[in-house]
Motif scaffolding. Structure first.
Motif, PDB file in Angstrom:
ATOM      1  N   VAL A   1       0.826  -1.205   0.000  1.00  0.00           N
ATOM      2  CA  VAL A   1       0.000   0.000   0.000  1.00  0.00           C
ATOM      3  C   VAL A   1       0.862   1.258   0.000  1.00  0.00           C
ATOM      4  CG1 VAL A   1      -1.818  -1.235   1.203  1.00  0.00           C
ATOM      5  CG2 VAL A   1      -0.205   0.120   2.528  1.00  0.00           C
ATOM      6  N   ASP A   2       0.315   2.314  -0.598  1.00  0.00           N
ATOM      7  CA  ASP A   2       0.957   3.625  -0.560  1.00  0.00           C
ATOM      8  C   ASP A   2       0.429   4.459   0.596  1.00  0.00           C
ATOM      9  OD1 ASP A   2       2.586   3.301  -2.906  1.00  0.00           O
ATOM     10  OD2 ASP A   2       0.779   3.550  -4.119  1.00  0.00           O
ATOM     11  N   THR A   3      -0.841   4.260   0.948  1.00  0.00           N
ATOM     12  CA  THR A   3      -1.463   4.987   2.045  1.00  0.00           C
ATOM     13  C   THR A   3      -2.146   3.970   2.946  1.00  0.00           C
ATOM     14  OG1 THR A   3      -1.866   6.839   0.538  1.00  0.00           O
ATOM     15  CG2 THR A   3      -2.981   6.894   2.665  1.00  0.00           C
ATOM     16  N   LEU A   4      -1.669   3.852   4.174  1.00  0.00           N
ATOM     17  CA  LEU A   4      -2.102   2.765   5.038  1.00  0.00           C
ATOM     18  C   LEU A   4      -3.537   2.926   5.543  1.00  0.00           C
ATOM     19  CD1 LEU A   4      -1.413   0.163   6.558  1.00  0.00           C
ATOM     20  CD2 LEU A   4      -0.406   1.567   8.374  1.00  0.00           C
ATOM     21  N   GLU A   5      -3.943   4.143   5.888  1.00  0.00           N
ATOM     22  CA  GLU A   5      -5.235   4.309   6.566  1.00  0.00           C
ATOM     23  C   GLU A   5      -6.421   3.776   5.768  1.00  0.00           C
ATOM     24  OE1 GLU A   5      -7.904   7.562   9.068  1.00  0.00           O
ATOM     25  OE2 GLU A   5      -6.124   8.233   7.985  1.00  0.00           O
ATOM     26  N   PRO A   6      -6.608   4.163   4.500  1.00  0.00           N
ATOM     27  CA  PRO A   6      -7.764   3.624   3.777  1.00  0.00           C
ATOM     28  C   PRO A   6      -7.664   2.118   3.544  1.00  0.00           C
ATOM     29  CG  PRO A   6      -6.383   4.946   2.316  1.00  0.00           C
ATOM     30  CD  PRO A   6      -5.894   5.177   3.698  1.00  0.00           C
ATOM     31  N   ALA A   7      -6.451   1.618   3.365  1.00  0.00           N
ATOM     32  CA  ALA A   7      -6.283   0.175   3.172  1.00  0.00           C
ATOM     33  C   ALA A   7      -6.653  -0.587   4.440  1.00  0.00           C
ATOM     34  CB  ALA A   7      -4.842  -0.137   2.768  1.00  0.00           C
ATOM     35  N   LEU A   8      -6.245  -0.061   5.593  1.00  0.00           N
ATOM     36  CA  LEU A   8      -6.589  -0.718   6.848  1.00  0.00           C
ATOM     37  C   LEU A   8      -8.093  -0.616   7.110  1.00  0.00           C
ATOM     38  CD1 LEU A   8      -5.822  -2.179   9.437  1.00  0.00           C
ATOM     39  CD2 LEU A   8      -5.217   0.042  10.450  1.00  0.00           C
ATOM     40  N   ALA A   9      -8.680   0.522   6.825  1.00  0.00           N
ATOM     41  CA  ALA A   9     -10.123   0.680   7.011  1.00  0.00           C
ATOM     42  C   ALA A   9     -10.890  -0.332   6.171  1.00  0.00           C
ATOM     43  CB  ALA A   9     -10.548   2.104   6.656  1.00  0.00           C
ATOM     44  N   ALA A  10     -10.443  -0.551   4.936  1.00  0.00           N
ATOM     45  CA  ALA A  10     -11.113  -1.523   4.062  1.00  0.00           C
ATOM     46  C   ALA A  10     -10.919  -2.940   4.577  1.00  0.00           C
ATOM     47  CB  ALA A  10     -10.569  -1.389   2.638  1.00  0.00           C
ATOM     48  N   ALA A  11      -9.712  -3.240   5.067  1.00  0.00           N
ATOM     49  CA  ALA A  11      -9.438  -4.582   5.585  1.00  0.00           C
ATOM     50  C   ALA A  11     -10.286  -4.873   6.815  1.00  0.00           C
ATOM     51  CB  ALA A  11      -7.955  -4.724   5.918  1.00  0.00           C
ATOM     52  N   ILE A  12     -10.439  -3.883   7.680  1.00  0.00           N
ATOM     53  CA  ILE A  12     -11.273  -4.056   8.873  1.00  0.00           C
ATOM     54  C   ILE A  12     -12.736  -4.222   8.479  1.00  0.00           C
ATOM     55  CG2 ILE A  12     -12.121  -2.883  10.949  1.00  0.00           C
ATOM     56  CD1 ILE A  12      -9.305  -1.650  11.227  1.00  0.00           C
ATOM     57  N   ALA A  13     -13.188  -3.437   7.490  1.00  0.00           N
ATOM     58  CA  ALA A  13     -14.577  -3.538   7.037  1.00  0.00           C
ATOM     59  C   ALA A  13     -14.887  -4.910   6.456  1.00  0.00           C
ATOM     60  CB  ALA A  13     -14.860  -2.447   6.004  1.00  0.00           C
ATOM     61  N   ASP A  14     -13.865  -5.564   5.905  1.00  0.00           N
ATOM     62  CA  ASP A  14     -14.046  -6.912   5.342  1.00  0.00           C
ATOM     63  C   ASP A  14     -14.159  -7.979   6.424  1.00  0.00           C
ATOM     64  OD1 ASP A  14     -14.079  -6.082   2.717  1.00  0.00           O
ATOM     65  OD2 ASP A  14     -11.940  -6.459   2.371  1.00  0.00           O
ATOM     66  N   CYS A  15     -13.910  -7.594   7.670  1.00  0.00           N
ATOM     67  CA  CYS A  15     -13.957  -8.546   8.792  1.00  0.00           C
ATOM     68  C   CYS A  15     -14.949  -8.042   9.845  1.00  0.00           C
ATOM     69  CB  CYS A  15     -12.574  -8.710   9.419  1.00  0.00           C
ATOM     70  SG  CYS A  15     -11.301  -9.379   8.338  1.00  0.00           S
ATOM     71  N   PRO A  16     -16.237  -8.224   9.630  1.00  0.00           N
ATOM     72  CA  PRO A  16     -17.207  -7.767  10.634  1.00  0.00           C
ATOM     73  C   PRO A  16     -16.849  -8.322  12.009  1.00  0.00           C
ATOM     74  CG  PRO A  16     -18.321  -8.510   8.644  1.00  0.00           C
ATOM     75  CD  PRO A  16     -16.878  -8.899   8.490  1.00  0.00           C
ATOM     76  N   HIS A  17     -16.913  -7.463  13.028  1.00  0.00           N
ATOM     77  CA  HIS A  17     -16.428  -7.854  14.350  1.00  0.00           C
ATOM     78  C   HIS A  17     -17.204  -7.117  15.427  1.00  0.00           C
ATOM     79  CE1 HIS A  17     -14.266  -4.234  13.112  1.00  0.00           C
ATOM     80  NE2 HIS A  17     -14.243  -3.908  14.404  1.00  0.00           N
ATOM     81  N   ASP A  18     -17.132  -7.647  16.636  1.00  0.00           N
ATOM     82  CA  ASP A  18     -17.747  -6.960  17.768  1.00  0.00           C
ATOM     83  C   ASP A  18     -16.731  -6.136  18.552  1.00  0.00           C
ATOM     84  OD1 ASP A  18     -16.361  -9.073  18.875  1.00  0.00           O
ATOM     85  OD2 ASP A  18     -18.074  -9.958  19.916  1.00  0.00           O
ATOM     86  N   LYS A  19     -15.493  -6.626  18.655  1.00  0.00           N
ATOM     87  CA  LYS A  19     -14.436  -5.901  19.354  1.00  0.00           C
ATOM     88  C   LYS A  19     -13.149  -5.981  18.547  1.00  0.00           C
ATOM     89  CE  LYS A  19     -16.197  -6.179  24.075  1.00  0.00           C
ATOM     90  NZ  LYS A  19     -15.859  -6.408  25.497  1.00  0.00           N
ATOM     91  N   LEU A  20     -12.348  -4.920  18.669  1.00  0.00           N
ATOM     92  CA  LEU A  20     -11.119  -4.805  17.892  1.00  0.00           C
ATOM     93  C   LEU A  20      -9.932  -4.669  18.841  1.00  0.00           C
ATOM     94  CD1 LEU A  20      -9.875  -4.411  15.027  1.00  0.00           C
ATOM     95  CD2 LEU A  20     -10.249  -1.955  15.325  1.00  0.00           C
ATOM     96  N   PHE A  21      -8.848  -5.421  18.521  1.00  0.00           N
ATOM     97  CA  PHE A  21      -7.656  -5.413  19.364  1.00  0.00           C
ATOM     98  C   PHE A  21      -6.414  -5.191  18.509  1.00  0.00           C
ATOM     99  CE2 PHE A  21     -10.876  -7.951  21.398  1.00  0.00           C
ATOM    100  CZ  PHE A  21     -10.858  -7.502  22.716  1.00  0.00           C
ATOM    101  N   LEU A  22      -5.447  -4.471  19.075  1.00  0.00           N
ATOM    102  CA  LEU A  22      -4.123  -4.298  18.471  1.00  0.00           C
ATOM    103  C   LEU A  22      -3.104  -5.058  19.310  1.00  0.00           C
ATOM    104  CD1 LEU A  22      -3.783  -0.477  17.661  1.00  0.00           C
ATOM    105  CD2 LEU A  22      -3.892  -2.329  16.007  1.00  0.00           C
ATOM    106  N   LEU A  23      -2.240  -5.830  18.654  1.00  0.00           N
ATOM    107  CA  LEU A  23      -1.124  -6.478  19.346  1.00  0.00           C
ATOM    108  C   LEU A  23       0.182  -5.876  18.852  1.00  0.00           C
ATOM    109  CD1 LEU A  23       0.001  -8.711  21.242  1.00  0.00           C
ATOM    110  CD2 LEU A  23       0.121 -10.184  19.224  1.00  0.00           C
ATOM    111  N   ALA A  24       1.013  -5.442  19.786  1.00  0.00           N
ATOM    112  CA  ALA A  24       2.324  -4.885  19.455  1.00  0.00           C
ATOM    113  C   ALA A  24       3.332  -5.371  20.486  1.00  0.00           C
ATOM    114  CB  ALA A  24       2.270  -3.359  19.453  1.00  0.00           C
ATOM    115  N   ASP A  25       4.617  -5.249  20.147  1.00  0.00           N
ATOM    116  CA  ASP A  25       5.624  -5.465  21.185  1.00  0.00           C
ATOM    117  C   ASP A  25       6.082  -4.105  21.712  1.00  0.00           C
ATOM    118  OD1 ASP A  25       7.604  -4.433  19.490  1.00  0.00           O
ATOM    119  OD2 ASP A  25       8.312  -6.406  18.867  1.00  0.00           O
TER     120      ASP A  25
END
Length: 349
Positions: free
Chosen positions: A9-33
């Motif tokens: 991707v060239d611009t992460l935000e719209p790509a991530l928004a689309a990826a999240i929209a493709d995965c209907p969910h009730d709660k969202l979590f981020l994992l990082a170190d």
């Protein structure tokens, strides 16, 4: 396995928004170190699509790719009310995408996950192809499952947060992809200035490298045949890496580069790989990766570690070798004497 979408991707935000929209969910979590929470999470934290995400943090480096870290992720998901309809976004290097993918794939028998790899190694290797897992009993990736991310988003802006050693670590996997692909790709990789990289050129080369892996894993998702090509350099490499875990841990790509030295030597010895191309590749590796200090006394331990390789059949150590650039020979074997000879070459060349 569910097919995996990989996007550069060239611009992460719209790509991530689309990826999240493709995965209907009730709660969202981020994992990082701990490292990516500081350097990378701030890049995405301001995105509206993750405004309701809860963050889970684990320790950085491969030393934390453990059952304890995995249990911590499960515990945090449970504590924060995750269900089978929840979604996990892994943002980090290969350790985070491997462990996070395994955590997602096993929590409540599996929740969906998205990978945002932030290192070159994770972009070209760990986050793509559905291999997840943890280290166990001193062995690399001993416990895990095949489970594809719903989407993998590759944004090369993260590469600018990396030091040269981590760039080199990922580049070793790209070099492997060149060796199993074609001479043009291999030659470009050897000729590229990895010390002062041109990030525009590196992005194009990254796309070529990911395409090699995607083609292979699509053909053989669970490593029954040709996917073993991706293990070139890894039988010796994982043994080097596991030995280093007992002493002073090393980056995965460095261990793979050292493994390539040994396995290209075996390829010239057993399957006719051209000696000149072997020396050209080994020279590049020597110049940029140095070598792990080992002695003859370490050979039996390295051999013992190789017996745990997941490609093995019974007690026979299994190698992927080459007859030439792109001429892949899976399911190859070597005697103890030949393995020790390759280690001699590694130490002395």
């Amino acid at each position: 396995m569910t097919p995996q979408k990989v996007e550069i991707v060239d611009t992460l935000e719209p790509a991530l928004a689309a990826a999240i929209a493709d995965c209907p969910h009730d709660k969202l979590f981020l994992l990082a170190d701990e490292t990516t929470r500081r350097l990378c999470v701030p890049i995405v934290a301001c995105f509206g699509c993750v405004s309701d995400a809860q963050t889970i943090v684990i320790g950085a480096t491969d030393a934390n790719k453990t059952l304890e870290s995995l249990a911590h992720v499960w515990q945090e998901l449970s504590r924060m009310g995750a269900t089978r309809r929840s979604l996990l976004i892994n943002i980090g290097g290969g350790m985070v995408t491997d462990l996070g993918g395994f955590a997602a794939s096993t929590f409540k028998r599996g929740i969906r996950y998205i990978n945002i790899p932030t290192t070159l190694l994770a972009m070209v290797d760990a986050s793509v192809g559905g291999k997840t897992g943890i280290n166990f009993c001193g062995l690399k990736n001993e416990i895990g499952v095949f489970s594809n991310a719903a989407t993998v988003l590759l944004d090369t802006q993260f590469l600018k947060t990396m030091d040269s050693q981590n760039i080199l670590s990922g580049y070793a996997e790209m070099l492997k992809h060149g060796l199993i692909s074609n001479e043009k790709m291999w030659a470009e990789l050897l000729g590229f200035d990895i010390v002062q990289p041109d990030f525009v050129q590196l992005k194009r080369m990254l796309a070529d490298s990911v395409a090699v892996k995607q083609r292979i894993v699509t053909e053989d998702p669970t490593e029954q045949g040709i996917r073993k090509a991706l293990n070139l350099g890894h039988t010796f490499g994982h043994a080097f890496e596991s030995l280093a875990l007992e002493r002073q841990p090393v980056l995965h790509g460095y261990a793979v580069a050292w493994g390539l030295v040994c396995e290209l030597y075996l390829s010239t010895l057993k399957t006719g790989f051209p000696t000149d191309k072997m020396h050209q590749t080994v020279g590049f590796i020597r110049q940029h990766y140095g070598r792990m200090p080992i002695t003859c006394d370490d050979y039996p331990r390295l051999l013992q570690l190789m017996t745990h390789d997941k490609k093995n059949e019974g007690t026979t150590i299994n190698f992927t070798l080459l007859g030439g650039i792109g001429d892949i020979r899976i399911n190859q074997t070597a005697t103890q004497q030949e393995i020790y000879e390759a280690l001699d070459f590694y130490r002395e060349c």
